[in-house]
Design an enzyme around this catalytic site. Structure first.
Site, PDB file in Angstrom:
ATOM      1  N   ALA A  28     -40.304 -20.034  48.516  1.00 16.68           N
ATOM      2  CA  ALA A  28     -39.570 -18.807  48.559  1.00 16.68           C
ATOM      3  C   ALA A  28     -39.023 -18.633  49.870  1.00 16.68           C
ATOM      4  O   ALA A  28     -39.615 -17.752  50.694  1.00 16.68           O
ATOM      5  CB  ALA A  28     -40.795 -17.672  48.298  1.00 16.68           C
ATOM      6  N   ARG A  30     -36.260 -16.822  50.380  1.00 19.40           N
ATOM      7  CA  ARG A  30     -35.661 -15.700  50.434  1.00 19.40           C
ATOM      8  C   ARG A  30     -36.133 -14.816  49.404  1.00 19.40           C
ATOM      9  O   ARG A  30     -35.445 -14.539  48.567  1.00 19.40           O
ATOM     10  CB  ARG A  30     -34.097 -15.787  50.480  1.00 19.40           C
ATOM     11  CG  ARG A  30     -33.421 -16.506  51.382  1.00 19.40           C
ATOM     12  CD  ARG A  30     -31.763 -16.403  51.499  1.00 19.40           C
ATOM     13  NE  ARG A  30     -31.296 -17.248  52.460  1.00 19.40           N
ATOM     14  CZ  ARG A  30     -30.700 -18.376  52.179  1.00 19.40           C
ATOM     15  NH1 ARG A  30     -31.064 -18.851  51.006  1.00 19.40           N
ATOM     16  NH2 ARG A  30     -30.279 -19.103  53.120  1.00 19.40           N
ATOM     17  N   CYS A  51     -58.375  18.646  48.889  1.00 20.36           N
ATOM     18  CA  CYS A  51     -58.471  17.506  50.003  1.00 20.36           C
ATOM     19  C   CYS A  51     -59.615  17.556  50.627  1.00 20.36           C
ATOM     20  O   CYS A  51     -59.921  18.612  51.443  1.00 20.36           O
ATOM     21  CB  CYS A  51     -57.271  17.213  50.521  1.00 20.36           C
ATOM     22  SG  CYS A  51     -57.637  15.943  52.083  1.00 20.36           S
ATOM     23  N   CYS A  54     -58.592  17.891  54.564  1.00 20.01           N
ATOM     24  CA  CYS A  54     -57.810  18.973  55.156  1.00 20.01           C
ATOM     25  C   CYS A  54     -58.794  19.989  55.879  1.00 20.01           C
ATOM     26  O   CYS A  54     -59.699  20.215  55.441  1.00 20.01           O
ATOM     27  CB  CYS A  54     -57.103  19.592  53.943  1.00 20.01           C
ATOM     28  SG  CYS A  54     -55.708  18.801  53.468  1.00 20.01           S
ATOM     29  N   ASP A  77     -69.968  10.878  54.985  1.00 21.13           N
ATOM     30  CA  ASP A  77     -70.961  11.413  53.912  1.00 21.13           C
ATOM     31  C   ASP A  77     -71.629  10.400  53.009  1.00 21.13           C
ATOM     32  O   ASP A  77     -72.620  10.605  52.427  1.00 21.13           O
ATOM     33  CB  ASP A  77     -70.436  12.815  53.242  1.00 21.13           C
ATOM     34  CG  ASP A  77     -69.909  13.883  54.071  1.00 21.13           C
ATOM     35  OD1 ASP A  77     -70.675  14.241  54.967  1.00 21.13           O
ATOM     36  OD2 ASP A  77     -68.753  14.087  54.027  1.00 21.13           O
ATOM     37  N   HIS A 115     -51.660  17.094  55.518  1.00 20.34           N
ATOM     38  CA  HIS A 115     -51.926  16.266  54.414  1.00 20.34           C
ATOM     39  C   HIS A 115     -50.801  15.592  53.882  1.00 20.34           C
ATOM     40  O   HIS A 115     -50.889  14.364  53.394  1.00 20.34           O
ATOM     41  CB  HIS A 115     -52.338  17.155  53.094  1.00 20.34           C
ATOM     42  CG  HIS A 115     -52.709  16.468  51.932  1.00 20.34           C
ATOM     43  ND1 HIS A 115     -53.993  15.831  51.919  1.00 20.34           N
ATOM     44  CD2 HIS A 115     -52.134  16.053  50.671  1.00 20.34           C
ATOM     45  CE1 HIS A 115     -54.175  15.464  50.536  1.00 20.34           C
ATOM     46  NE2 HIS A 115     -53.106  15.421  49.906  1.00 20.34           N
ATOM     47  N   ASN A 155     -57.248   1.953  56.117  1.00 18.96           N
ATOM     48  CA  ASN A 155     -56.886   1.507  54.743  1.00 18.96           C
ATOM     49  C   ASN A 155     -55.880   2.542  54.393  1.00 18.96           C
ATOM     50  O   ASN A 155     -55.916   3.678  54.187  1.00 18.96           O
ATOM     51  CB  ASN A 155     -58.030   1.742  53.948  1.00 18.96           C
ATOM     52  CG  ASN A 155     -58.851   0.400  53.739  1.00 18.96           C
ATOM     53  OD1 ASN A 155     -58.590  -0.581  54.340  1.00 18.96           O
ATOM     54  ND2 ASN A 155     -59.990   0.669  53.115  1.00 18.96           N
ATOM     55  N   SER A 163     -58.980   5.837  49.229  1.00 15.97           N
ATOM     56  CA  SER A 163     -59.276   7.023  48.125  1.00 15.97           C
ATOM     57  C   SER A 163     -58.291   8.495  48.161  1.00 15.97           C
ATOM     58  O   SER A 163     -58.628   9.098  47.336  1.00 15.97           O
ATOM     59  CB  SER A 163     -60.626   7.368  47.959  1.00 15.97           C
ATOM     60  OG  SER A 163     -61.206   8.004  49.459  1.00 15.97           O
ATOM     61  N   HIS A 166     -54.285  11.723  52.534  1.00 20.72           N
ATOM     62  CA  HIS A 166     -54.551  12.499  53.712  1.00 20.72           C
ATOM     63  C   HIS A 166     -54.497  11.362  55.045  1.00 20.72           C
ATOM     64  O   HIS A 166     -55.390  10.272  54.797  1.00 20.72           O
ATOM     65  CB  HIS A 166     -55.642  13.135  53.938  1.00 20.72           C
ATOM     66  CG  HIS A 166     -55.571  14.313  54.919  1.00 20.72           C
ATOM     67  ND1 HIS A 166     -55.240  15.726  54.802  1.00 20.72           N
ATOM     68  CD2 HIS A 166     -55.791  13.920  56.270  1.00 20.72           C
ATOM     69  CE1 HIS A 166     -55.525  16.191  55.949  1.00 20.72           C
ATOM     70  NE2 HIS A 166     -55.518  15.158  56.995  1.00 20.72           N
ATOM     71  N   HIS A 168     -55.627   8.975  57.477  1.00 21.23           N
ATOM     72  CA  HIS A 168     -57.091   9.040  58.009  1.00 21.23           C
ATOM     73  C   HIS A 168     -57.510   7.346  58.108  1.00 21.23           C
ATOM     74  O   HIS A 168     -56.953   6.717  57.515  1.00 21.23           O
ATOM     75  CB  HIS A 168     -58.018   9.630  57.328  1.00 21.23           C
ATOM     76  CG  HIS A 168     -58.398   9.124  55.799  1.00 21.23           C
ATOM     77  ND1 HIS A 168     -57.490   9.104  54.789  1.00 21.23           N
ATOM     78  CD2 HIS A 168     -59.468   8.157  55.379  1.00 21.23           C
ATOM     79  CE1 HIS A 168     -58.047   8.280  53.873  1.00 21.23           C
ATOM     80  NE2 HIS A 168     -59.160   7.747  54.464  1.00 21.23           N
ATOM     81  N   GLN A 170     -61.218   4.867  59.534  1.00 20.71           N
ATOM     82  CA  GLN A 170     -62.603   4.946  59.657  1.00 20.71           C
ATOM     83  C   GLN A 170     -63.082   4.253  60.926  1.00 20.71           C
ATOM     84  O   GLN A 170     -62.322   3.401  61.375  1.00 20.71           O
ATOM     85  CB  GLN A 170     -62.988   4.212  58.400  1.00 20.71           C
ATOM     86  CG  GLN A 170     -62.829   4.895  57.118  1.00 20.71           C
ATOM     87  CD  GLN A 170     -63.564   4.379  55.858  1.00 20.71           C
ATOM     88  OE1 GLN A 170     -64.799   4.059  56.015  1.00 20.71           O
ATOM     89  NE2 GLN A 170     -63.098   4.069  54.742  1.00 20.71           N
ATOM     90  N   HIS A 283     -59.222  -4.988  66.849  1.00 21.62           N
ATOM     91  CA  HIS A 283     -60.154  -5.958  67.440  1.00 21.62           C
ATOM     92  C   HIS A 283     -60.240  -5.946  68.792  1.00 21.62           C
ATOM     93  O   HIS A 283     -59.389  -6.170  69.468  1.00 21.62           O
ATOM     94  CB  HIS A 283     -59.693  -7.640  66.889  1.00 21.62           C
ATOM     95  CG  HIS A 283     -60.342  -7.682  65.532  1.00 21.62           C
ATOM     96  ND1 HIS A 283     -59.614  -8.993  64.510  1.00 21.62           N
ATOM     97  CD2 HIS A 283     -61.206  -7.016  64.737  1.00 21.62           C
ATOM     98  CE1 HIS A 283     -60.254  -8.548  63.518  1.00 21.62           C
ATOM     99  NE2 HIS A 283     -61.125  -7.777  63.492  1.00 21.62           N
TER     100      HIS A 283
END
Ligand code: H2U
Length: 356
Positions: A28, A30, A51, A54, A77, A115, A155, A163, A166, A168, A170, A283
């Site tokens: 592949a 191009r 949300c 928010c 949580d 948001h 992510n 999920s 918004h 964010h 972690q 890292h």
């Protein structure tokens, strides 16, 4: 016939992890010449009452978010790691059944109260506040006796299992140094002991000289597709000065980090004119009380998209059973990212609408 890297299958070595990647450029060369379909994205409100990230909203556990105005972090949580657990260890039947308790904690970091934004749509000054919060968390979490590694990550996009749209990220902080940073600690240490310089200082010096894999650069940071990239549009943001941890960056370097983070992700979004999904993370040196001069901080971006907004690369088959593999070369991918505008496509569309 003479071997060349642009046409012939080959393997490339990742000196940070000590792993090899299979490259098949002839398959592949191009990949973007096919049709590029544009996915209509839903327009999100600035504040979504449903949300859980928010400002002012109630989270699932019943806690109410403050009326934050820039960034906000809270303990997850549904944390994967817990602080209050008894310690334990099992090592049975000649080491065939081994386990060890693992203490830690997980936090969620909101990048902005808005948001409807993502990192590439935020101002550099706002992203700088995210960098400052990462520093604060790295210091606070890392100073706990039992925390030996702090993994900051993001992510982005539902395709990456995120999920909530918004903006964010972690942080997971834990007792052991996890697998990826552990491999990188060992390889960077071997290089530093042998050469007296960090592996990445020598590497980015070459990359900046060659230029073929560099996609964005400012005074203090360079963004590039690593020679050993696995994901089609994988990149790394690396500070030019060898710093082991984010808290070692000067104020000016932190601004430059925010600038590189924004502009790399603007280019990403512009490739397929879609909010480009990825998993990204920093890292850096473990927080085990050691100095770690061998560690050279860097941020890795692993985006899954390959050919269009909806065609992603699957790490299956040969990759699962034998070895990571890619078709387009790092150089081809870098050229594609580099040629993208530094103006976000939504801004451009807005300007076009206003001119009409
Ligand atoms: P993602 O980045 O994968 O979307 O994860 C968001 C995190 O937010 C997820 O780990 C946490 C989830 O456990 N969360 C809370 O801590 N409180 C809530 O009220 C909902 C989600």
């Amino acid at each position: 016939m003479k071997f060349n890297f642009e046409d012939h299958p080959h393997r490339r070595y990742n000196p940070l992890t000590g792993e090899w990647i299979q490259v098949s450029p002839h398959r592949a060369k191009r990949p973007w010449q096919g049709q590029v379909e544009k996915i209509e994205e839903e327009k999100r409100p600035e504040h979504d009452p449903s949300c859980y990230l928010c400002a002012g909203n109630t989270r699932i556990g019943g806690e109410v978010n403050p009326q934050y105005t820039d960034t906000f972090s809270f303990q997850n949580d549904f944390a994967a790691l817990l602080e209050e657990i008894p310690s334990g260890e099992v090592n049975d039947h000649n080491g065939l059944f081994r386990a060890k308790s693992e203490r830690g904690l997980c936090k969620v970091i909101c990048f902005s109260p808005r948001h409807d934004l993502t990192i590439p749509e935020m101002e550099v000054a706002g992203i700088r506040k995210v960098v400052d919060l990462w520093c604060k968390e790295y210091t606070e979490l890392g100073s706990r006796d039992y925390i030996n590694y702090v993994q900051v990550f993001e992510n982005k996009g539902s395709v990456m299992g995120c999920s909530n749209p918004h903006p964010h990220g972690q942080i997971w902080a834990q007792e052991s140094v996890p697998l990826e940073p552990a491999k990188k600690t060992e390889n960077q240490k071997n290089y530093f002991d042998a050469n007296g310089r960090t592996l990445l200082s020598d590497y980015i010096k070459q990359e900046i000289e060659q230029g073929t894999r560099v996609v964005y650069e400012n005074e203090h940071f360079v963004a590039l597709v690593p020679y050993w990239a696995v994901w089609p549009f994988e990149t790394m943001i690396v500070p030019k000065r060898a710093v082991s941890r984010i808290t070692d960056l000067t104020d000016e370097e932190k601004d430059a980090y925010a600038d590189a983070y924004k502009h790399l992700t603007v280019k990403y979004d512009n490739i397929f004119e879609v909010s480009f999904p990825y998993s990204a993370g920093i890292h850096q040196a473990p927080t085990d009380g050691e100095d770690h001069p061998e560690w050279h901080l860097h941020m890795c971006f692993y985006p899954p998209l390959l050919r269009s907004a909806s065609v992603k690369k699957f790490m299956v088959g040969y990759e699962m059973l034998a070895n990571a593999q890619r078709d387009i070369t790092a150089e081809t991918a870098a050229a594609r990212i580099r040629e993208q505008s530094l103006v976000h496509y939504k801004q451009r569309e807005l300007a076009e609408d206003n001119n009409r």
